[in-house]
Each structure stands twice: as structure tokens, then as C-alpha cells.
Design a protein around this motif. Structure first.
Motif, short mmCIF file in Angstrom:
data_model
loop_
_atom_site.label_atom_id
_atom_site.label_comp_id
_atom_site.label_asym_id
_atom_site.label_seq_id
_atom_site.Cartn_x
_atom_site.Cartn_y
_atom_site.Cartn_z
N ALA A 54 19.28 2.75 72.09
CA ALA A 54 19.53 4.18 71.89
C ALA A 54 18.46 5.03 72.57
CB ALA A 54 19.57 4.49 70.40
N ASP A 55 17.22 4.60 72.52
CA ASP A 55 16.12 5.37 73.12
C ASP A 55 16.19 5.40 74.64
OD1 ASP A 55 15.08 5.90 70.62
OD2 ASP A 55 13.55 4.31 70.71
N HIS A 56 16.67 4.30 75.24
CA HIS A 56 16.60 4.17 76.69
C HIS A 56 17.97 4.24 77.38
CE1 HIS A 56 12.31 3.30 76.55
NE2 HIS A 56 12.58 2.54 75.50
N ALA A 57 19.03 4.29 76.59
CA ALA A 57 20.40 4.52 77.07
C ALA A 57 21.02 3.36 77.85
CB ALA A 57 20.46 5.80 77.92
N SER A 58 20.22 2.40 78.27
CA SER A 58 20.76 1.29 79.06
C SER A 58 19.90 0.05 78.86
CB SER A 58 20.79 1.66 80.54
OG SER A 58 21.09 0.52 81.34
N ALA A 59 20.55 -1.11 78.81
CA ALA A 59 19.83 -2.37 78.67
C ALA A 59 19.08 -2.75 79.95
CB ALA A 59 20.80 -3.49 78.29
N VAL A 60 19.39 -2.10 81.07
CA VAL A 60 18.71 -2.41 82.33
C VAL A 60 17.65 -1.37 82.68
CG1 VAL A 60 20.69 -3.68 83.22
CG2 VAL A 60 20.48 -1.25 83.73
N SER A 61 17.31 -0.50 81.75
CA SER A 61 16.30 0.52 82.00
C SER A 61 14.92 -0.10 82.19
CB SER A 61 16.24 1.49 80.81
OG SER A 61 15.05 2.25 80.83
N PRO A 62 14.21 0.22 83.28
CA PRO A 62 12.84 -0.29 83.45
C PRO A 62 11.93 0.12 82.30
CG PRO A 62 13.66 0.59 85.52
CD PRO A 62 14.67 0.96 84.48
N ALA A 63 12.14 1.31 81.75
CA ALA A 63 11.31 1.76 80.64
C ALA A 63 11.54 0.90 79.40
CB ALA A 63 11.60 3.24 80.33
N LEU A 64 12.76 0.46 79.20
CA LEU A 64 13.03 -0.43 78.07
C LEU A 64 12.27 -1.74 78.24
CD1 LEU A 64 16.40 -1.06 76.30
CD2 LEU A 64 15.01 -3.00 77.01
N LEU A 65 12.27 -2.27 79.45
CA LEU A 65 11.56 -3.53 79.70
C LEU A 65 10.08 -3.40 79.36
CD1 LEU A 65 13.20 -4.54 83.10
CD2 LEU A 65 13.62 -5.60 80.87
N THR A 66 9.45 -2.33 79.79
CA THR A 66 8.01 -2.18 79.54
C THR A 66 7.73 -1.89 78.07
OG1 THR A 66 8.11 0.16 80.20
CG2 THR A 66 7.54 -1.45 81.90
N ALA A 67 8.75 -1.43 77.33
CA ALA A 67 8.56 -1.16 75.90
C ALA A 67 8.67 -2.42 75.05
CB ALA A 67 9.59 -0.14 75.43
N LEU A 68 9.12 -3.52 75.63
CA LEU A 68 9.37 -4.73 74.83
C LEU A 68 8.14 -5.26 74.10
CD1 LEU A 68 11.79 -6.64 77.23
CD2 LEU A 68 12.38 -5.65 75.02
N PRO A 69 6.96 -5.41 74.76
CA PRO A 69 5.82 -5.98 74.02
C PRO A 69 5.45 -5.16 72.79
CG PRO A 69 5.39 -6.01 76.38
CD PRO A 69 6.63 -5.18 76.18
N GLY A 70 5.41 -3.84 72.92
CA GLY A 70 5.09 -3.01 71.77
C GLY A 70 6.13 -3.11 70.68
N ALA A 71 7.41 -3.21 71.07
CA ALA A 71 8.48 -3.36 70.09
C ALA A 71 8.35 -4.67 69.35
CB ALA A 71 9.83 -3.25 70.79
N CYS A 72 7.99 -5.73 70.06
CA CYS A 72 7.84 -7.05 69.42
C CYS A 72 6.78 -7.02 68.32
CB CYS A 72 7.50 -8.10 70.46
SG CYS A 72 8.89 -8.56 71.52
N ASP A 73 5.76 -6.19 68.49
CA ASP A 73 4.70 -6.10 67.49
C ASP A 73 5.23 -5.61 66.15
OD1 ASP A 73 2.84 -6.97 69.32
OD2 ASP A 73 2.12 -4.95 69.83
N ARG A 74 6.40 -4.98 66.14
CA ARG A 74 6.96 -4.44 64.91
C ARG A 74 7.88 -5.42 64.19
NH1 ARG A 74 7.84 -0.06 68.54
NH2 ARG A 74 10.12 -0.04 68.26
N LEU A 75 8.10 -6.57 64.76
CA LEU A 75 9.00 -7.54 64.15
C LEU A 75 8.30 -8.32 63.02
CD1 LEU A 75 10.80 -8.80 67.34
CD2 LEU A 75 11.89 -7.68 65.38
N PRO A 76 9.03 -8.70 61.97
CA PRO A 76 8.42 -9.38 60.84
C PRO A 76 8.00 -10.81 61.16
CG PRO A 76 10.80 -9.23 60.56
CD PRO A 76 10.46 -8.41 61.77
N ASP A 77 7.13 -11.35 60.32
CA ASP A 77 6.63 -12.71 60.52
C ASP A 77 7.74 -13.74 60.53
OD1 ASP A 77 4.05 -11.76 60.71
OD2 ASP A 77 3.52 -12.23 58.63
N ALA A 78 8.82 -13.51 59.79
CA ALA A 78 9.91 -14.48 59.74
C ALA A 78 10.54 -14.67 61.11
CB ALA A 78 10.97 -14.03 58.73
N VAL A 79 10.64 -13.59 61.88
CA VAL A 79 11.18 -13.70 63.24
C VAL A 79 10.19 -14.43 64.13
CG1 VAL A 79 11.99 -12.42 65.25
CG2 VAL A 79 12.55 -11.60 62.95
N ARG A 80 8.93 -14.10 64.02
CA ARG A 80 7.90 -14.76 64.85
C ARG A 80 7.83 -16.26 64.56
NH1 ARG A 80 4.66 -11.33 67.34
NH2 ARG A 80 4.81 -9.13 66.79
#
Length: 329
Positions: free
Chosen positions: A28-54
Motif C-alpha cells: 500500500a505504501d509503495h503502490a507496486s511490488a517492483v518499486s525500488p523504494a519497497l526493496l530498500t524498505a525491506l530490512p527495516g520492515a523485517c525488524d518489525r516482525l515477531p520472533d515466531a517468524v524469525r
């Protein structure tokens, strides 16, 4: 061939919801799954995932060299028809592109190729008319020979991820770990010599036109935690190899076939394969081309500092192909 004894790592409902909700927010934030900005946002987004996923996405830790992540919920009715070709997919299943990118980013750095599927980081794997007998993911009527993903290239992925969108016919992915084989030590020594090259597969049209001389590469390596391999018999010319090496190569293929397992993925399953340890393929099937055929999403990731390959690979030309990374590494 045994059916689906692959290790399964379950995601409970809360962990699965956290992963897909985060993917939906990124989309929703980046409007497309192929957005370069979405790609660079991935590491920070991963930090928000719970321990069960990790925990579920910890490194592959058995000699099987793979596992199935299970628990993601996918509604077949919301997907739309299976595309007839990867280039027809557009934004179909975009939520799952982003989900698979998150899974990849938790385990390594997602990579893509400028010469394959327009440089996309998530590929659509669907049967396509006219490609039924090729040794590529677009085939259907032939056995897709077990192989290392992108074996021709020194920058190939350490991890291959396949997310099942649709598999009404329970078409099986095959997988075989070199660490489950019983190889003669003399054969191992022969196959550690760089004797034959591995050529680019048919999905890489530009690489197949590369004018440079092919680089002979070793088939087996001794890594700190066991044997690893680089294997793609459909694209390995054996004419220049000596008889002893060819016989050893054939015995390796027979051993991989002996220990091969068949994994029938269910919608929402993500198969994670250690690309240095496991070769994968697919059983033949008959495509209908009616919008209900098997449909996978594919992603690849590298793991920084992984000591599974010889340093000599760095000098290879890679047939002129450049790997793209989701962010600078």
C-alpha cells in the motif's frame, strides 16, 4: 521416489497474519511490488516482525538442505487465472510477491538478474505454450532435470524460495541433497576438478549469445560443514571430459536420483532450498492453459560471508550476466 518427507516449519495464525499484514502495508505504501523504494524498505520492515517468524526462518539446519514454511493462507478465488506466460502476470498476486520478498530478506539479500524476467526480484513460474519441452520453469511435459539454480553463474543464489500460488494437480517439485548421497571418495576427488563448463539455460537469451570461452567449473566442493555442489546436467557439455570424469558425473547423478524426494506444495507453502546443497527439479505434467494450471512465485537470496564456494569462482565471467541486489551489500 518418496513423497514429501521434507521438514515442515509451521507458522501459527498470529505469525502468518503478522507477515502478510506487513506485506500488505508495504504494498500500500509503495503502490507496486517492483518499486525500488519497497526493496530498500525491506530490512527495516523485517525488524518489525515477531520472533515466531524469525524462528521459523532460521537457516536451513539439516542435511536435507530444505524445509517447507507452512501456515500462510491463500485464497484461490482472489488470485485470478494462472497467467499463460510470466510476462502476462503483471501485478497478479502482488501481495505474495512482497510476502516472499520479506521471507527472502529475513534470510539474506534478495537478488535478481538483468537478463531474466525483466530484472524482477520475484519470478512467476507458469507453464507456457510452446515451451513444453524446454529445460526451464516454463516447461511441463518433460521432467525438469534436477539442477542447481543458475548454476552457470558464480553469483548464483545461496537460497532458492518457491511460493505456491496454485497447484490443483499436486505437481511435485523434486529435491535431492548431496549430503544424503553415498559417493565414492575417488569420485568426489574427480568431481572437485574443473573439467566441464555449465552453460546458461534457455531462460537467459543474452547470456547464451556470450562470445567468451566457457569456464570449466568444479562440480563438488568441500565446505566446512560438508559437501556442496554445482550441478546442471542439461546444460553441461561432457564431450571434452575424460571417461573417468564422465563416469563419476554419471554416478553422482544416479545417487542424487536415489535420494530424491517429491514435494507437493500446497497454496501458501514456501519451499526454501539451500542452493549449494540441494538440486531441484519438477515432475512432468500436462498443462491445460485454462487459467487453473500450477503457479509458483520464485525468489532468490544470497547470504553474506557464507563459506560454501571456492574463491576461484570470483574470476569467472558469468557469461556477461550481472546479478542485481535489492540493496547495496
Amino acid at each position: 521416489m518418496p513423497t514429501c518427507p521434507a521438514p515442515v516449519r509451521p507458522l501459527d495464525d498470529a505469525a502468518a497474519a503478522a507477515l502478510t499484514s506487513l506485506a500488505a502495508g508495504l504494498l500500500a505504501d509503495h503502490a507496486s511490488a517492483v518499486s525500488p523504494a519497497l526493496l530498500t524498505a525491506l530490512p527495516g520492515a523485517c525488524d518489525r516482525l515477531p520472533d515466531a517468524v524469525r524462528h521459523a526462518l532460521r537457516p536451513v539446519d539439516t542435511d536435507d538442505g530444505l524445509f517447507v514454511l507452512r501456515g500462510l493462507r491463500l485464497d484461490d478465488r482472489e488470485l485470478g487465472p494462472t497467467p499463460g506466460h510470466w510476462s502476462d502476470a503483471g501485478d497478479a498476486g502482488a501481495l505474495w510477491d512482497v510476502t516472499l520478498l520479506l521471507v527472502s530478506a529475513l534470510m539474506g539479500t534478495p537478488i535478481a538478474w538483468d537478463g531474466q524476467q525483466d530484472g524482477r526480484f520475484v519470478h512467476n513460474i507458469v507453464p507456457s505454450p510452446g515451451h513444453e519441452s524446454e529445460q526451464t520453469g516454463a516447461s511441463s511435459e518433460v521432467l525438469l532435470t534436477p539442477h542447481t539454480e543458475d548454476a552457470f553463474h558464480p553469483g548464483r543464489a545461496h537460497l532458492l524460495l518457491l511460493c505456491c500460488m496454485r497447484n490443483h494437480d499436486r505437481v511435485a517439485t523434486t529435491a535431492a541433497s548431496v549430503r544424503r548421497t553415498a559417493l565414492d571418495p575417488a569420485d568426489v576427488e574427480r568431481l572437485r576438478r574443473p573439467v566441464a563448463p555449465i552453460l546458461p539455460d534457455d531462460a537467459y537469451e543474452e547470456a547464451r549469445r556470450f562470445a567468451g570461452r566457457p569456464d570449466p567449473v568444479p562440480t563438488l566442493f568441500a565446505a566446512p560443514d560438508g559437501l556442496t555442489l554445482r550441478f546442471d546436467p542439461a546444460y553441461t557439455p561432457l564431450d571434452g571430459a575424460d571417461a573417468g570424469w564422465r563416469e563419476a558425473y554419471g554416478r553422482l547423478g544416479a545417487e542424487l536420483a536415489r535420494v530424491s524426494v517429491a514435494v507437493s506444495l500446497e497454496p501458501g507453502d514456501v519451499l526454501v532450498v539451500d542452493n549449494d546443497v540441494v538440486v531441484h527439479g519438477r515432475v512432468p505434467f500436462t498443462a491445460r492453459y485454462d487459467g487453473t494450471d500450477r503457479w509458483l512465485k520464485r525468489a532468490s537470496a544470497r547470504v553474506t560471508g557464507r563459506p560454501t564456494r571456492p574463491a576461484a569462482e570470483r574470476g569467472e565471467h558469468g557469461y556477461g550476466q550481472a546479478a542485481l541486489t535489492a540493496w547495496p551489500v
